[in-house]
Design a protein around this motif. Structure first.
Motif, short mmCIF file in Angstrom:
data_model
loop_
_atom_site.label_atom_id
_atom_site.label_comp_id
_atom_site.label_asym_id
_atom_site.label_seq_id
_atom_site.Cartn_x
_atom_site.Cartn_y
_atom_site.Cartn_z
N ASN A 108 0.82 -1.10 0.02
CA ASN A 108 -0.16 -0.10 0.03
C ASN A 108 1.04 1.27 -0.14
N ALA A 111 0.19 7.46 2.38
CA ALA A 111 -0.57 8.60 2.48
C ALA A 111 -0.95 9.16 3.86
N ARG A 113 -3.30 10.58 6.48
CA ARG A 113 -4.61 10.23 7.22
C ARG A 113 -5.59 11.04 6.21
N LYS A 115 -6.22 11.44 3.18
CA LYS A 115 -5.87 11.72 1.86
C LYS A 115 -5.21 10.91 0.97
N LYS A 116 -5.18 11.08 -0.54
CA LYS A 116 -5.10 9.83 -1.29
C LYS A 116 -3.51 10.21 -1.72
N PRO A 117 -2.77 8.87 -1.90
CA PRO A 117 -1.32 8.72 -2.07
C PRO A 117 -0.90 9.77 -3.16
N THR A 118 0.17 10.19 -3.26
CA THR A 118 0.84 11.16 -4.41
C THR A 118 1.13 10.09 -5.26
N GLU A 122 2.72 6.12 -4.96
CA GLU A 122 2.05 5.27 -5.89
C GLU A 122 3.25 4.54 -6.68
N ASP A 406 7.45 8.41 2.63
CA ASP A 406 6.51 7.84 1.67
C ASP A 406 6.89 6.34 1.51
#
Length: 549
Positions: A108, A111, A113, A115-118, A122, A406
Motif C-alpha cells: 500500500n 498517504a 490520514r 488523503k490519497k497517495p501522491t 504510488e 513515503d
C-alpha cells in the motif's frame, strides 16, 4: 588544454519513469550487493546442529536456563527437536505457515490520514511490489523467495527469533542514445533470502554496551569480539516474546516444552506397555521335582509368544491371562491426548482439529474458526512489521535514497466476513431495491462486490425493452392518425398538463419570476402586488426585445 568528453547520453534528460521527486530525497548509498554474501555456512557445519531428540527433565532445564547467557543455539535446536519429534506440533505450525503464505498480502502506498497517495508514493509502492514478488527461490541452496521468507518469519514468531540475510542482485537500466544502447544506471533488487542458523547471532553478556541482538560471522566459535551489529540493508530480523521478559527466555515455544516431554515419553511408555500387555500372559504348571519337564515347558512358553503353537506333556495345565484394564483409560494415552490438545490451543487457539467437543459442533466450529483467524492475523501483523519497517525501506533506500515519509507498507489485508443474506434483506427493507430510497448504481455494485457491466457489454439477462402501444384502428381496420384537437381536449381535462403547456410558451424571465412567487407563497411570505407588476412588465419588455433581435 585537453578536451573533456561527457558520457554518451549525458545531455539527454533523465527518464521520467525512473525518477521520483520528493522533498526528502537523499543520495543513493554505495552498496556492494549480492556478490559478497556475508554468511555462507559450510557443509560440515550442519553436524553442529545435532541435539538429542529425547531429553531428561534436568537436561531440558539446563537448556532453557542456559539461553539467558545469550547463547541462542541450544534453545533453538531444542525447538527444532520438538517440531521434528512431535507430529501434532509440526502439523499446527504448518497450518499457520500455509495460512500466512496464502494471506492477502498487499503493498500500500503511503498517504497522510484522510488523503490519497501522491503519484510519487504510488510509484514507490509499485516498485516495491514488483521487487518482492520478483524474488526467486533456489531449493538447491536453501534460498527462499517471498513466500518462503514469509514462512520462515512465521516460524520465528513461535521460536522467538528470526534472522534472514537478503541476497541482492544488480540490474542495469538500458537506454538508446544516438542509435546505440547504453547503460543509463543500475538498480538493486532482492533476489532471495537465506535463514541464518542460530549460532550466527546472539546476545553478548560480557559487553558493557546496550543489550541487543548481534551478528556473529564466525558461527559461534567462542570469540567474544566476533559479535557486531547487523550491517544495514543486509538482514531481516524478527524478535517475538510471549511475555515482557528478556527475548532469550520469552520465546513462545518454551511454554510447550513440558508437554513435549509428555508426548515423547507418553508414546515411549505406551509402546512399552503394548509390548508387555499386548500379548496375554501365559501360565503353565508342571510336576515339581522334574527339572527336564520344567526346562521343556519354559522353552515352549518362550516360543509360543511368536510362533502361536505349543506341545506339552500330558497333564500340563496351561492358562492365558488377559490384561484387565481397558485401552481408553491408560495413563499413557491421556498424556498424549493432553499434550496434543494443549498444542492446538497454544498454536491455533482451538482444539477443533483434534476434538469436536460434546455438543453444538456447528456453533463451536464458528467460534473456533474466529479465534483461529485472529491468531493468524496476529502472526501476519508480526511478519508485516518486519517487511514494512525493514524490507521496504531497504528496497527504497538502495534505489532512491533514504526516505522517511513515503515508504510503502506491506501488510496482509483481511476483509471482514459479510452476511450476504442479511445485506440483501436490509436493502429490501430500506426500499433500495424498489427505488424508494435512491442510491448510486456504482455504490450498489461495490456494496455487494459485483462487477459493474460496461456500456455495450453483453448481459447475462438482457434488459427488457419497452413494448410500444398498438395503434388505434378505424372501422376499416386501418390505423387512425391522432387528431391535434383531440390532444388539446385531453390536455384541457388535465389541469397539470394545461399549466405545463401554458408555462412552456412563457419567456424565460417570466418563468423565473413565477418560480420566485411560488417559493415566496410556499414560505408564507408577503407579495407586493406593485413590485410584481413592475417585474412582470420589465420581464415582458426584455423578452419582446429578444424576439425582435
Amino acid at each position: 588544454m585537453g578536451n573533456t568528453c561527457a558520457p554518451v547520453g549525458s545531455a539527454l534528460p533523465p527518464r521520467r519513469d525512473q525518477l521520483i521527486t520528493a522533498a526528502d530525497t537523499a543520495p543513493v548509498p554505495s552498496f556492494s550487493g549480492y556478490g559478497d554474501s556475508i554468511i555462507v555456512p559450510q557443509a560440515k557445519d550442519r553436524m553442529r546442529e545435532l541435539i538429542e531428540r529425547e531429553q531428561l527433565p534436568t537436561e531440558m532445564k539446563a537448556t532453557l536456563a542456559g539461553s539467558l547467557t545469550g547463547d541462542m543455539q541450544r534453545q533453538q535446536l531444542l525447538f527444532q527437536a520438538m517440531i521434528d519429534t512431535w507430529p501434532h506440533l509440526s502439523k499446527a505450525l504448518r497450518e499457520v505457515k500455509l495460512a500466512v503464505r496464502n494471506a492477502p498480502w498487499q503493498v500500500n502506498a503511503w498517504a497522510p490520514r484522510g488523503k490519497k497517495p501522491t503519484a510519487a508514493s504510488e510509484k514507490l509502492a509499485r516498485f516495491v511490489e514488483d521487487s518482492i514478488w520478483g524474488m526467486k527461490p533456489d531449493m538447491i541452496k536453501g534460498l527462499k523467495g517471498f513466500e518462503g521468507t514469509l514462512e520462515e518469519i512465521t516460524l520465528g514468531y513461535f521460536m522467538g527469533h528470526y534472522v534472514g540475510e537478503i541476497h541482492w542482485q544488480k540490474e542495469s537500466i538500458w537506454m538508446k542514445a544516438g542509435g546505440e544502447t547504453e547503460v543509463e544506471g543500475h538498480r538493486w533488487l532482492p533476489q532471495c533470502s537465506k535463514t541464518l542458523p542460530p549460532r550466527f547471532y546472539g546476545y553478548p553478556y560480557w559487553d558493557q554496551d546496550e543489550d541487543r541482538l548481534m551478528l556473529d560471522r564466525t558461527g559461534g566459535e567462542g570469540m567474544h569480539e566476533a559479535f557486531e551489529d547487523f550491517p544495514e540493508h543486509r538482514f531481516l530480523v524478527g524478535v517475538n516474546g510471549a511475555h515482557s521478559g528478556h527475548p532469550t527466555i520469552a520465546a513462545p515455544l518454551r511454554a510447550l516444552t513440558g508437554y513435549w516431554m509428555a508426548a515423547v515419553y507418553g508414546l515411549k511408555w505406551l509402546m512399552q506397555y503394548a509390548q508387555l500387555f499386548g500379548v496375554p500372559f501365559r501360565w503353565a504348571e508342571y510336576e515339581a521335582g522334574d527339572p527336564t519337564a520344567k526346562a521343556e515347558i519354559m522353552a515352549m512358553m518362550r516360543r509360543i509368544g511368536t510362533e502361536g503353537w505349543a506341545a506339552f506333556p500330558k497333564g500340563t495345565k496351561m492358562e492365558f491371562l488377559n490384561e484387565a484394564g481397558g485401552g481408553s483409560s491408560l495413563v499413557q494415552r491421556e498424556l498424549l491426548k493432553l499434550a496434543d490438545e494443549q498444542c492446538d490451543i497454544f498454536i491455533l487457539g482451538q482444539t477443533l482439529t483434534s476434538s469436536q467437543g460434546d455438543k453444538g459442533s456447528q456453533a463451536l466450529g464458528t467460534v473456533h474458526m474466529q479465534v483461529r483467524q485472529e491468531i493468524l492475523k496476529g502472526v501476519c501483523d508480526f511478519a508485516g512489521e518486519v517487511l514494512t519497517h525493514q524490507f521496504a525501506p531497504s528496497i527504497v533506500a538502495l534505489n532512491y535514497g533514504d526516505r522517511r515519509k513515503d515508504i510503502p507498507g506491506i501488510w496482509a489485508k483481511f476483509e471482514a466476513p459479510i452476511d450476504e443474506q442479511k445485506l440483501a434483506e436490509r436493502d429490501n427493507a430500506l426500499g433500495i431495491l424498489s427505488g424508494k430510497v435512491p442510491v448510486a448504481k456504482a455504490w450498489f455494485y461495490e456494496r455487494h462486490k459485483l462487477p459493474m457491466p460496461a456500456e455495450g457489454e453483453e448481459l447475462l439477462v438482457p434488459e427488457p425493452q419497452p413494448v410500444p402501444e398498438p395503434p388505434k384502428l378505424g372501422p376499416d381496420g386501418q390505423p387512425v392518425q391522432p387528431d391535434e384537437d383531440e390532444d388539446d381536449e385531453v390536455a384541457e381535462k388535465d389541469p397539470e398538463k394545461v399549466a405545463a403547456s401554458e408555462a412552456s410558451h412563457l419567456p424565460a424571465e417570466l418563468k423565473a419570476l413565477l418560480k420566485r412567487m411560488e417559493k415566496a407563497a410556499a414560505k408564507g411570505g408577503i407579495i407586493d402586488a406593485d413590485a410584481i407588476a413592475d417585474l412582470m412588465g420589465a420581464a415582458w419588455i426584455n423578452s419582446a426585445k429578444k424576439d425582435v433581435d
